[in-house]
Structures are given as C-alpha cells and as structure tokens.
Design a protein around this motif. Structure first.
Motif, mmCIF file in Angstrom:
data_model
loop_
_atom_site.group_PDB
_atom_site.id
_atom_site.type_symbol
_atom_site.label_atom_id
_atom_site.label_comp_id
_atom_site.label_asym_id
_atom_site.label_seq_id
_atom_site.Cartn_x
_atom_site.Cartn_y
_atom_site.Cartn_z
ATOM 1 N N ALA A 4 1.037 -1.178 -0.114
ATOM 2 C CA ALA A 4 0.037 -0.243 0.273
ATOM 3 C C ALA A 4 1.018 1.254 0.197
ATOM 4 O O ALA A 4 1.365 1.331 0.594
ATOM 5 N N ALA A 49 -3.956 3.756 3.968
ATOM 6 C CA ALA A 49 -2.717 2.438 3.658
ATOM 7 C C ALA A 49 -2.232 1.475 4.085
ATOM 8 O O ALA A 49 -2.029 0.584 4.725
ATOM 9 N N ALA A 61 3.005 -1.013 4.097
ATOM 10 C CA ALA A 61 2.525 0.234 3.458
ATOM 11 C C ALA A 61 4.529 0.872 3.456
ATOM 12 O O ALA A 61 5.241 0.513 3.931
ATOM 13 N N CYS A 103 5.776 -0.717 7.043
ATOM 14 C CA CYS A 103 5.515 0.332 7.012
ATOM 15 C C CYS A 103 6.213 0.930 6.838
ATOM 16 O O CYS A 103 7.781 1.606 8.193
#
Length: 145
Positions: A4, A49, A61, A103
């Motif tokens: 994402a 996200a 992400a 992330c």
C-alpha cells in the motif's frame, strides 16, 4: 509482495516515482492517494494505507510527506502497524532488522530521490532478525492493547 502506498501533496512526486519503481520490481501496489500536488490533509490518505497492512490487505505500506513525521505518527496510531521514519539506508535496515517495520515513512523534502529509492530497496530486502527484537515488539504490542 502487495504494498500500500500513500502521500500528501508534499510527498506526491516521490510517491509516483516509488510506485513505478515497485511495479518494475514486480510488486503489486495499491495507491491510497493523494493524486496531485494540491494541498490536502495527509491523515485522509495515510490511515487507509496503514489499515490495509493491519487488516491483511497489504503486506507492507510506504507513506510519504514533506518530512515524513506526521505520516509516521498517523500510521503508528493503527494497531499492528510499526512505521519507521527513515532518512538513510541505515535507518531503513535497522527498522526492518530490529523493529520488523511493516510501514516505511519518507520525507520528500528531506532526502534526494535517489536516496529515497535506496531506502525503499533496503527496507524491502532486509529481513527481521527476530530473537530479542521479537520480545521487544511483543512488549510494545502488549502496551497498546
């Protein structure tokens, strides 16, 4: 890997470049916005996200902004997300090795495009070390329960 990606207006240019880079590497990319350099509110794009990682819709992400600070803060508010704000390849490597960061946050105004791509590549390919680091992640997760 399904990744994402999201940004605000200040991270839009790098988002588009990183999105193309990820596709070239064979990753599936889900773009959560924004879609221009027009001023916008980053939580509207970053949170979805991060939630994609938390709910299993994405493996990882990448979030971008001017500094990357606000984006990392928003992502880290989502339970199960460990967002590392990285400004060099060393912080990206340690974010993966020690924190199992799922992330990545980058500030477009803080690093060159070439460095941003190197950070992404390092973060994508560095494994989690586990061991004592897993124990610490477990402690973090217990504190946010």
């Amino acid at each position: 890997m399904k990744i994402a990606i999201a940004s605000d207006h200040a991270g839009y240019r790098y988002k588009e470049r990183i999105k193309a880079h990820l596709a070239e590497l064979g990753h599936e990319v889900a773009d959560h916005g924004c879609h221009s350099t027009e001023s916008c509110d980053y939580p509207d794009f970053i949170r979805p996200a991060a939630e994609a990682v938390a709910n299993g819709g994405a493996d990882r992400a990448i979030v971008l902004g001017g500094s990357g600070n606000g984006e990392a803060i928003v992502a880290n508010r989502v339970r199960g997300v460990r967002c590392a704000l990285c400004w060099n390849v060393e912080t990206a490597e340690l974010g993966r090795r020690h924190n199992n960061a799922n992330c990545l946050s980058i500030g477009e105004r803080q690093v060159s495009e070439e460095l941003a791509l190197a950070i992404v590549d390092t973060w994508l390919t560095t494994p989690f070390d586990g061991g004592r680091h897993q124990r610490r992640i477990d402690l973090i997760d217990a504190a946010s329960a």
